[in-house]
Design a protein around this motif. Structure first.
Motif, mmCIF file in Angstrom:
data_model
loop_
_atom_site.group_PDB
_atom_site.id
_atom_site.type_symbol
_atom_site.label_atom_id
_atom_site.label_comp_id
_atom_site.label_asym_id
_atom_site.label_seq_id
_atom_site.Cartn_x
_atom_site.Cartn_y
_atom_site.Cartn_z
ATOM 1 N N TYR A 148 -77.434 26.925 24.146
ATOM 2 C CA TYR A 148 -78.798 26.466 23.867
ATOM 3 C C TYR A 148 -79.480 27.367 22.840
ATOM 4 C CZ TYR A 148 -83.540 24.793 24.886
ATOM 5 O OH TYR A 148 -84.812 24.266 24.795
ATOM 6 N N ALA A 149 -79.368 28.687 23.021
ATOM 7 C CA ALA A 149 -79.993 29.627 22.095
ATOM 8 C C ALA A 149 -79.409 29.486 20.689
ATOM 9 C CB ALA A 149 -79.825 31.060 22.603
ATOM 10 N N ALA A 150 -78.098 29.313 20.596
ATOM 11 C CA ALA A 150 -77.467 29.144 19.285
ATOM 12 C C ALA A 150 -77.977 27.878 18.601
ATOM 13 C CB ALA A 150 -75.952 29.089 19.438
ATOM 14 N N SER A 151 -78.118 26.799 19.365
ATOM 15 C CA SER A 151 -78.591 25.542 18.776
ATOM 16 C C SER A 151 -80.029 25.666 18.298
ATOM 17 C CB SER A 151 -78.458 24.403 19.792
ATOM 18 O OG SER A 151 -79.402 24.507 20.844
ATOM 19 N N LYS A 152 -80.839 26.385 19.058
ATOM 20 C CA LYS A 152 -82.260 26.492 18.704
ATOM 21 C C LYS A 152 -82.493 27.483 17.558
ATOM 22 C CE LYS A 152 -83.923 23.506 21.624
ATOM 23 N NZ LYS A 152 -84.575 22.259 21.151
ATOM 24 N N SER A 153 -81.717 28.556 17.511
ATOM 25 C CA SER A 153 -81.860 29.480 16.383
ATOM 26 C C SER A 153 -81.325 28.844 15.103
ATOM 27 C CB SER A 153 -81.151 30.805 16.666
ATOM 28 O OG SER A 153 -79.759 30.612 16.805
ATOM 29 N N GLY A 154 -80.321 27.989 15.233
ATOM 30 C CA GLY A 154 -79.778 27.306 14.066
ATOM 31 C C GLY A 154 -80.800 26.442 13.360
ATOM 32 N N MET A 155 -81.804 25.979 14.094
ATOM 33 C CA MET A 155 -82.845 25.148 13.485
ATOM 34 C C MET A 155 -83.646 25.915 12.423
ATOM 35 S SD MET A 155 -84.399 23.012 16.676
ATOM 36 C CE MET A 155 -83.448 21.715 17.481
ATOM 37 N N VAL A 156 -83.708 27.224 12.569
ATOM 38 C CA VAL A 156 -84.456 28.020 11.595
ATOM 39 C C VAL A 156 -83.757 27.966 10.237
ATOM 40 C CG1 VAL A 156 -85.344 30.311 11.029
ATOM 41 C CG2 VAL A 156 -85.359 29.524 13.409
ATOM 42 N N GLY A 157 -82.452 28.193 10.232
ATOM 43 C CA GLY A 157 -81.704 28.091 8.978
ATOM 44 C C GLY A 157 -81.730 26.689 8.415
#
Length: 240
Positions: A148-157
């Motif tokens: 979940y954290a990886a998916s949500k941080s990926g939104m920034v890039g």
């Protein structure tokens, strides 16, 4: 005296996963501002008062059909709020490939798919607002939520790349990072767990879905805010 502020032309707004929780609050806020609002939903019923379109963000054909319906009913999407998502929490050593892939496909790839489809009309119109619904977990981290954290941080890039790619065409892409929000999910937590979480939040309380909705309405108006991450977390993440 007459109001000197000219009336704003209603925009075509699409909120994915807009049939409950934060997504529904966002849809309601845009409707209250006078916009034409459509929501996608994968299961259950569409909320009353909105153009409801059944869609699965992991299925490009399903999304294309949903966008075609929205475009026919209320015009090309001018404001996209990519809110649909899922979670499959599990400790790292126990997490399966399927649990990891499912969350990344729905949350991150799903956000990318809806943005890819939405920008067709935005590029033609030379204007548009894309808002990705991330999470404080994307910047803060959380045990048992590597997927979940990886998916949500990926939104920034994702948002910042879109901002650089399409900013010159009048299109902005920003991220909202909610913290603990009072929803059905948080209400199901044991009271002791809720108290533990509240103790970490400088505001001393969970947020309301309307707090997130107001942030979305702001970003849809803010033409000179691009590639930003707006935390709505009571100070939990301190902007990180």
């Amino acid at each position: 005296m007459p109001d000197p502020t000219p009336a704003r032309t209603p925009r075509s707004v699409l909120v994915t996963g807009g049939n409950r929780g934060i997504g529904l609050a966002v849809a309601q806020a845009f409707a209250a501002a006078g916009d034409r609002v459509a929501v996608t939903y994968r299961s259950g019923e569409a909320p009353a008062g909105f153009l409801g379109v059944r869609a699965d963000v992991t299925d490009p054909a399903s999304l294309d059909a949903a966008f075609a319906t929205v475009e026919a009913e209320q015009g090309a999407v001018e404001v996209l709020v990519a809110n649909a998502g899922t979670n499959r929490d599990q400790l790292l050593m126990r997490m399966s490939d399927e649990e990891f892939d499912t969350v990344l496909d729905a949350n991150l790839a799903g956000a990318w798919r809806v943005a890819r489809r939405a920008v067709r009309g935005m590029v033609r119109a030379k204007r548009g607002r894309i808002i990705f619904m991330s999470s404080v977990v994307g910047m803060y981290g959380s045990p048992g939520q590597t997927n979940y954290a990886a998916s949500k941080s990926g939104m920034v890039g994702l948002a910042r790349s879109i901002a650089r790619e399409l900013g010159g065409r009048g299109i902005t892409a920003n991220v909202i990072a909610p913290g603990f929000i009072d929803t059905d999910m948080t209400r199901e937590l044991p009271e002791a767990t809720q108290a533990q979480y509240r103790a970490q939040i400088p505001a001393g309380r969970f947020g309301d879905a309307s707090d997130v909705a107001r942030a979305a309405v702001f970003l849809a108006e803010a033409g000179y805010v691009n590639g930003a991450v707006l935390p709505v977390d009571g100070g939990l993440g301190m902007g990180h």
